[in-house]
Write a protein that holds these residues in place. Structure first.
Motif, PDB file in Angstrom:
ATOM      1  N   ILE A   3      51.347  25.053  -8.032  1.00 38.54           N
ATOM      2  CA  ILE A   3      51.132  23.753  -7.400  1.00 38.54           C
ATOM      3  C   ILE A   3      50.052  23.056  -8.202  1.00 38.54           C
ATOM      4  O   ILE A   3      48.892  23.487  -8.213  1.00 38.54           O
ATOM      5  N   HIS A   4      50.433  22.005  -8.899  1.00 36.66           N
ATOM      6  CA  HIS A   4      49.476  21.314  -9.764  1.00 36.66           C
ATOM      7  C   HIS A   4      48.672  20.262  -9.001  1.00 36.66           C
ATOM      8  O   HIS A   4      47.491  20.047  -9.278  1.00 36.66           O
ATOM      9  N   ALA A   5      49.326  19.598  -8.049  1.00 39.07           N
ATOM     10  CA  ALA A   5      48.638  18.561  -7.280  1.00 39.07           C
ATOM     11  C   ALA A   5      49.376  18.355  -5.959  1.00 39.07           C
ATOM     12  O   ALA A   5      50.574  18.623  -5.846  1.00 39.07           O
ATOM     13  N   VAL A   6      48.655  17.878  -4.970  1.00 44.29           N
ATOM     14  CA  VAL A   6      49.232  17.631  -3.648  1.00 44.29           C
ATOM     15  C   VAL A   6      48.564  16.406  -3.029  1.00 44.29           C
ATOM     16  O   VAL A   6      47.385  16.124  -3.282  1.00 44.29           O
ATOM     17  N   SER A   7      49.319  15.663  -2.242  1.00 43.15           N
ATOM     18  CA  SER A   7      48.782  14.498  -1.530  1.00 43.15           C
ATOM     19  C   SER A   7      49.372  14.469  -0.128  1.00 43.15           C
ATOM     20  O   SER A   7      50.367  15.149   0.158  1.00 43.15           O
ATOM     21  N   HIS A   8      48.760  13.681   0.729  1.00 42.32           N
ATOM     22  CA  HIS A   8      49.318  13.531   2.073  1.00 42.32           C
ATOM     23  C   HIS A   8      49.137  12.099   2.553  1.00 42.32           C
ATOM     24  O   HIS A   8      48.288  11.353   2.059  1.00 42.32           O
ATOM     25  N   TYR A   9      49.959  11.737   3.524  1.00 38.72           N
ATOM     26  CA  TYR A   9      49.890  10.408   4.128  1.00 38.72           C
ATOM     27  C   TYR A   9      49.992  10.549   5.643  1.00 38.72           C
ATOM     28  O   TYR A   9      50.827  11.308   6.161  1.00 38.72           O
ATOM     29  N   VAL A  57      54.081   9.596  -2.298  1.00 36.75           N
ATOM     30  CA  VAL A  57      54.342   9.767  -3.726  1.00 36.75           C
ATOM     31  C   VAL A  57      53.394   8.905  -4.548  1.00 36.75           C
ATOM     32  O   VAL A  57      52.875   9.332  -5.586  1.00 36.75           O
ATOM     33  N   GLN A  58      53.123   7.697  -4.068  1.00 38.48           N
ATOM     34  CA  GLN A  58      52.179   6.835  -4.766  1.00 38.48           C
ATOM     35  C   GLN A  58      50.789   7.476  -4.795  1.00 38.48           C
ATOM     36  O   GLN A  58      50.085   7.408  -5.806  1.00 38.48           O
ATOM     37  N   ARG A  59      50.410   8.113  -3.718  1.00 42.14           N
ATOM     38  CA  ARG A  59      49.116   8.796  -3.673  1.00 42.14           C
ATOM     39  C   ARG A  59      49.084   9.973  -4.650  1.00 42.14           C
ATOM     40  O   ARG A  59      48.044  10.241  -5.270  1.00 42.14           O
ATOM     41  N   LEU A  60      50.214  10.648  -4.785  1.00 40.24           N
ATOM     42  CA  LEU A  60      50.270  11.737  -5.754  1.00 40.24           C
ATOM     43  C   LEU A  60      50.217  11.196  -7.180  1.00 40.24           C
ATOM     44  O   LEU A  60      49.592  11.805  -8.060  1.00 40.24           O
ATOM     45  N   MET A  61      50.839  10.047  -7.405  1.00 39.84           N
ATOM     46  CA  MET A  61      50.793   9.420  -8.731  1.00 39.84           C
ATOM     47  C   MET A  61      49.364   9.050  -9.123  1.00 39.84           C
ATOM     48  O   MET A  61      49.032   9.017 -10.311  1.00 39.84           O
ATOM     49  N   ASP A  62      48.526   8.765  -8.142  1.00 43.41           N
ATOM     50  CA  ASP A  62      47.130   8.451  -8.425  1.00 43.41           C
ATOM     51  C   ASP A  62      46.358   9.679  -8.897  1.00 43.41           C
ATOM     52  O   ASP A  62      45.274   9.561  -9.468  1.00 43.41           O
ATOM     53  N   LYS A  63      46.937  10.874  -8.660  1.00 45.40           N
ATOM     54  CA  LYS A  63      46.268  12.118  -9.021  1.00 45.40           C
ATOM     55  C   LYS A  63      46.827  12.751 -10.288  1.00 45.40           C
ATOM     56  O   LYS A  63      46.109  13.478 -10.990  1.00 45.40           O
ATOM     57  N   THR A  64      48.114  12.513 -10.554  1.00 45.32           N
ATOM     58  CA  THR A  64      48.745  13.201 -11.674  1.00 45.32           C
ATOM     59  C   THR A  64      49.944  12.418 -12.183  1.00 45.32           C
ATOM     60  O   THR A  64      50.458  11.526 -11.502  1.00 45.32           O
ATOM     61  N   ASP A  65      50.402  12.761 -13.367  1.00 45.09           N
ATOM     62  CA  ASP A  65      51.536  12.088 -14.000  1.00 45.09           C
ATOM     63  C   ASP A  65      52.849  12.627 -13.434  1.00 45.09           C
ATOM     64  O   ASP A  65      53.099  13.833 -13.470  1.00 45.09           O
ATOM     65  N   LEU A  66      53.678  11.736 -12.911  1.00 45.46           N
ATOM     66  CA  LEU A  66      54.976  12.134 -12.376  1.00 45.46           C
ATOM     67  C   LEU A  66      56.137  11.641 -13.244  1.00 45.46           C
ATOM     68  O   LEU A  66      57.295  11.825 -12.879  1.00 45.46           O
ATOM     69  N   GLY A 154      53.804  14.316  16.250  1.00 46.02           N
ATOM     70  CA  GLY A 154      53.113  13.350  15.419  1.00 46.02           C
ATOM     71  C   GLY A 154      53.885  13.107  14.139  1.00 46.02           C
ATOM     72  O   GLY A 154      54.848  13.825  13.828  1.00 46.02           O
ATOM     73  N   ASP A 155      53.489  12.106  13.380  1.00 44.30           N
ATOM     74  CA  ASP A 155      54.177  11.704  12.149  1.00 44.30           C
ATOM     75  C   ASP A 155      53.270  11.913  10.941  1.00 44.30           C
ATOM     76  O   ASP A 155      52.038  11.818  11.042  1.00 44.30           O
ATOM     77  N   GLY A 156      53.877  12.151   9.788  1.00 43.12           N
ATOM     78  CA  GLY A 156      53.100  12.301   8.561  1.00 43.12           C
ATOM     79  C   GLY A 156      53.958  12.807   7.425  1.00 43.12           C
ATOM     80  O   GLY A 156      55.124  13.156   7.606  1.00 43.12           O
ATOM     81  N   ALA A 157      53.372  12.848   6.233  1.00 37.21           N
ATOM     82  CA  ALA A 157      54.109  13.263   5.040  1.00 37.21           C
ATOM     83  C   ALA A 157      53.158  13.887   4.036  1.00 37.21           C
ATOM     84  O   ALA A 157      51.941  13.663   4.073  1.00 37.21           O
ATOM     85  N   ALA A 158      53.733  14.670   3.127  1.00 33.49           N
ATOM     86  CA  ALA A 158      52.968  15.254   2.027  1.00 33.49           C
ATOM     87  C   ALA A 158      53.873  15.374   0.810  1.00 33.49           C
ATOM     88  O   ALA A 158      55.106  15.413   0.936  1.00 33.49           O
ATOM     89  N   ALA A 159      53.265  15.415  -0.370  1.00 30.65           N
ATOM     90  CA  ALA A 159      54.015  15.554  -1.615  1.00 30.65           C
ATOM     91  C   ALA A 159      53.282  16.510  -2.542  1.00 30.65           C
ATOM     92  O   ALA A 159      52.042  16.546  -2.561  1.00 30.65           O
TER      93      ALA A 159
END
Length: 312
Positions: A3-9, A57-66, A154-159
């Motif tokens: 797992i290189h990077a992870v984000s959540h919303y 996904v946009q939040r993950l793009m802020d952390k790493t190259d997709l 509840g609602d939410g997401a992660a990538a």
């Protein structure tokens, strides 16, 4: 795999227990005692699993190259569109052509199953950099007036960006994972259901869900450790599916582990389905120390289950 990077919303609207006290008379104390939930997040009008996918996904793009992703796997049991899946939405947002795009659902255990799909593609040399998205919009299918389960969701997401080879020293190693199904049991197909044409989420046999979750999550945790030649003494944290704090505590008790080793976010977010464990991993990402081992264990409707050992 790594797992290189992870984000959540998480949606911005917070729904506290007092909302359900006013709606159907359930006291906050009663809800906390039985579930551990104090508040949960609710998607705003216009938000859904696909829009949350774009956000995370946009939040993950802020952390790493997709831009070099060569596989996208999406997971949800609360889809916005049953044709244009959240995985398709992610590909469209990224503008990457001619790569495999897969969407799966094994209820709340879909997170581990999605990573297992990635493992298969990697093993067959069909991909080497995978984007995994888990996104749930439980509240759109939920009957809030249902006193049995209406207050749970509840609602939410992660990538996550998962790679075949290590990309950096900060990568988390996916040491091993396993999944299984227990739908052979008597109430597996009726205990908890989500039928859009028949009233949304229902949980007529919640006690049976509780019993089986408390059985299969510790079982899967021990199996994955045995497969790796490790014991519970080698584990720093347990991250169970965020369904019910009482279930999580029962899992820890069964494994004879102190609650200090439990990672839990259900108190603040409610049951966010297959996104729950990934959200918790994202929240804690920067606090883990090199060498620490985390067992992620899941159990979902239809009685699917799994476990994954991750090492920092």
């Amino acid at each position: 795999m790594y797992i290189h990077a992870v984000s959540h919303y998480l949606p911005t609207e917070v729904v506290g227990n007092e909302y359900f006290t006013q709606l159907n008379g359930l006291s906050s104390e009663w809800i906390i005692e039985r579930t551990g939930i104090v508040e949960r997040r609710k998607a705003a009008p216009g938000e859904n699993t696909n829009t949350m996918t774009v956000d995370v996904v946009q939040r993950l793009m802020d952390k790493t190259d997709l831009t070099t992703v060569d596989l996208i796997v999406g997971a949800t049991y609360t889809p916005y569109d049953t044709i244009v899946s959240l995985a398709h939405e992610a590909q469209h947002h990224l503008g990457i052509a001619d790569i495999p795009v897969v969407s799966i659902s094994t209820a709340c255990s879909s997170f581990i199953n999605a990573i297992e799909v990635v493992e298969g593609y990697f093993a067959l040399n069909k991909a080497s950099r995978a984007l995994v998205i888990v996104s749930e919009h439980n509240t759109v299918y939920n009957n809030e007036q249902d006193k049995v389960s209406g207050h749970l969701w509840g609602d939410g997401a992660a990538a996550l960006l998962i790679t075949k080879e290590r990309q950096s020293e900060g990568d988390f190693n996916i040491v091993a994972l396993l999944t299984g199904g227990a739908a052979h049991t008597a109430k597996a197909t009726t205990a908890v259901m989500m039928k859009p044409m028949e009233g949304g989420v229902t949980m007529p046999f919640g006690r049976d869900v509780f019993i089986n979750a408390c059985q299969y999550m510790p079982k899967a945790s021990l199996q994955i450790l045995e497969r790796c030649g490790l014991t519970l003494a080698d584990v720093d944290y347990i991250l169970p599916h965020q369904a019910n704090l009482r279930i999580s505590r029962n899992v820890m008790n069964t494994l004879s582990l102190p609650e200090e080793k439990l990672i839990s976010n259900i108190q603040r977010y409610g049951n966010t389905g297959c996104a729950g464990c990934a959200i918790a991993l994202s929240e804690r990402w920067d606090t883990f120390k090199k060498g620490e081992r985390i067992v992620i264990t899941v159990f979902g409707g239809g009685y699917s289950y799994g476990a994954m050992l991750v090492e920092v």
